[in-house]
Scaffold this active site. Structure first.
Site, PDB file in Angstrom:
ATOM      1  N   GLY A  45       0.805  -1.243   0.159  1.00 43.45           N
ATOM      2  CA  GLY A  45       0.004  -0.026  -0.039  1.00 43.45           C
ATOM      3  C   GLY A  45       1.016   1.267  -0.248  1.00 43.45           C
ATOM      4  N   GLN A  50       2.742  10.087   1.959  1.00 38.56           N
ATOM      5  CA  GLN A  50       4.073   9.446   1.905  1.00 38.56           C
ATOM      6  C   GLN A  50       5.184   9.803   0.717  1.00 38.56           C
ATOM      7  OE1 GLN A  50       2.171   5.229   2.453  1.00 38.56           O
ATOM      8  NE2 GLN A  50       4.239   4.933   3.811  1.00 38.56           N
ATOM      9  N   CYS A  91       5.785  -0.441   7.451  1.00 39.33           N
ATOM     10  CA  CYS A  91       5.583   1.032   6.767  1.00 39.33           C
ATOM     11  C   CYS A  91       6.579   1.362   6.115  1.00 39.33           C
ATOM     12  CB  CYS A  91       5.109   1.788   7.721  1.00 39.33           C
ATOM     13  SG  CYS A  91       4.778   3.424   7.083  1.00 39.33           S
ATOM     14  N   LEU A  92       6.362   1.654   4.757  1.00 39.95           N
ATOM     15  CA  LEU A  92       7.455   2.120   3.800  1.00 39.95           C
ATOM     16  C   LEU A  92       8.272   3.460   4.499  1.00 39.95           C
ATOM     17  CD1 LEU A  92       5.848   1.146   0.376  1.00 39.95           C
ATOM     18  CD2 LEU A  92       7.460  -0.091   1.612  1.00 39.95           C
ATOM     19  N   HIS A 133      -4.500   1.537   7.967  1.00 42.14           N
ATOM     20  CA  HIS A 133      -3.052   2.006   8.152  1.00 42.14           C
ATOM     21  C   HIS A 133      -3.128   3.114   7.290  1.00 42.14           C
ATOM     22  CE1 HIS A 133       1.508   1.383   8.227  1.00 42.14           C
ATOM     23  NE2 HIS A 133       1.284   1.933   7.241  1.00 42.14           N
ATOM     24  N   GLU A 134      -3.646   3.255   5.904  1.00 46.72           N
ATOM     25  CA  GLU A 134      -3.192   4.125   4.955  1.00 46.72           C
ATOM     26  C   GLU A 134      -4.154   5.254   5.167  1.00 46.72           C
ATOM     27  OE1 GLU A 134      -0.955   3.642   3.122  1.00 46.72           O
ATOM     28  OE2 GLU A 134      -0.695   1.520   3.139  1.00 46.72           O
ATOM     29  N   HIS A 137      -2.380   7.317   7.540  1.00 43.99           N
ATOM     30  CA  HIS A 137      -1.345   8.354   6.622  1.00 43.99           C
ATOM     31  C   HIS A 137      -1.926   9.614   6.318  1.00 43.99           C
ATOM     32  CE1 HIS A 137       2.357   6.146   6.671  1.00 43.99           C
ATOM     33  NE2 HIS A 137       1.828   5.212   6.268  1.00 43.99           N
TER      34      HIS A 137
HETATM   35  O1  K1U Z   1       1.785   2.443   4.132  1.00 43.44           O
HETATM   36  C1  K1U Z   1       2.821   1.686   3.835  1.00 43.44           C
HETATM   37  O2  K1U Z   1       3.872   2.006   4.020  1.00 43.44           O
HETATM   38  C2  K1U Z   1       2.629   0.285   3.190  1.00 43.44           C
HETATM   39  C3  K1U Z   1       2.659  -0.644   4.240  1.00 43.44           C
HETATM   40  C4  K1U Z   1       1.339  -1.412   4.230  1.00 43.44           C
HETATM   41  C5  K1U Z   1       1.051  -2.305   5.339  1.00 43.44           C
HETATM   42  C6  K1U Z   1       1.465  -3.384   5.499  1.00 43.44           C
HETATM   43  C7  K1U Z   1       1.309  -4.200   6.515  1.00 43.44           C
HETATM   44  C8  K1U Z   1       0.264  -3.671   7.168  1.00 43.44           C
HETATM   45  C9  K1U Z   1      -0.424  -2.541   7.227  1.00 43.44           C
HETATM   46  C10 K1U Z   1       0.068  -1.722   6.049  1.00 43.44           C
HETATM   47  C11 K1U Z   1       3.552  -1.835   3.485  1.00 43.44           C
HETATM   48  O3  K1U Z   1       3.407  -2.148   2.310  1.00 43.44           O
HETATM   49  S1  K1U Z   1       4.807  -2.085   4.417  1.00 43.44           S
HETATM   50  C12 K1U Z   1       6.051  -3.341   3.769  1.00 43.44           C
HETATM   51  C13 K1U Z   1       5.418  -4.539   3.312  1.00 43.44           C
HETATM   52  O4  K1U Z   1       5.482  -4.934   2.227  1.00 43.44           O
HETATM   53  C14 K1U Z   1       4.389  -5.730   4.340  1.00 43.44           C
HETATM   54  C15 K1U Z   1       4.729  -5.737   5.667  1.00 43.44           C
HETATM   55  C16 K1U Z   1       4.138  -6.695   6.399  1.00 43.44           C
HETATM   56  C17 K1U Z   1       3.159  -7.397   6.006  1.00 43.44           C
HETATM   57  C18 K1U Z   1       3.041  -7.353   4.497  1.00 43.44           C
HETATM   58  C19 K1U Z   1       3.549  -6.427   3.563  1.00 43.44           C
HETATM   59 ZN    ZN Z   2       2.826   3.038   6.242  1.00 52.00          ZN
END
Ligand code: K1U
Ligand code: ZN
Length: 175
Positions: A45, A50, A91-92, A133-134, A137
């Protein structure tokens, strides 16, 4: 075009996003760039906040093979249950930090898609976690805000190290 992702604790991540007025070519280009950026960073996401664009726009793809891109413009998210479930979030903008956050297990999403069409969906599982989560943000909230002060301090240190390390790495050009 790849867009730079803001890292915690950059104060721009605290900006409240404004609604999108019209889904025009400029927004469509941003959507395309956000997908490219999210896929490159191996995320599932990405919120416009971001990438330092303070409008209510989210892209997401929960598939394993990048086959299910989703766009949420001006999203409204309403919890449908009181029951909260923990999920290990990442989170990225907070690279290499993962921790459990509890959120309502089922929500209703009302939003506009990438073509400008309104839709409503009731979701659970990873989509419910990710959209909340988004949405945070877009409201200037990060998942680390739900953690203890000690964990927030550790997260800041971790991100500082990761960013420093990344700055040392040579830039790779893709074919
Ligand atoms: O918002 C962001 O920074 C993206 C985030 C989304 C997210 C992942 C997991 C739970 C809630 C929100 C990411 O993509 S983090 C990186 C990732 O690829 C990831 C991490 C944990 C599980 C699955 C993917
Ligand atoms: Zn995030």
């Amino acid at each position: 075009m790849l867009l730079p992702i803001l890292s915690y604790p950059d104060p721009r991540l605290r900006t409240i996003a404004e609604p999108v007025k019209v889904v025009d070519d400029e927004i469509k280009t941003l959507i395309k760039d956000m997908f490219e950026t999210m896929y490159d960073a191996k995320g599932i996401g990405l919120a416009a906040t971001q990438v330092d664009r303070h409008i209510q726009l989210i892209v997401m793809d929960l598939s394993d093979d990048r086959s299910a891109p989703r766009v949420f413009i001006n999203p409204k998210v309403t919890p449908l249950v009181e029951d909260k479930k923990p999920y290990e979030e990442g989170c990225l903008s907070v690279p290499d930090v993962y921790d459990k956050v509890e959120r309502p297990a089922k929500v209703r999403i009302e939003a506009i898609d990438g073509e400008g069409n309104e839709f409503t969906e009731e979701v659970d599982g990873l989509l419910a976690v990710c959209i909340q989560h988004e949405m945070d943000h877009l409201n200037g909230v990060l998942f680390v805000d739900y953690l203890s002060r000690l964990k927030q301090t550790r997260a800041r240190e971790k991100v500082r190290k990761v960013v420093k390390q990344r700055e040392k790495q040579p830039v790779t050009v893709k074919a």
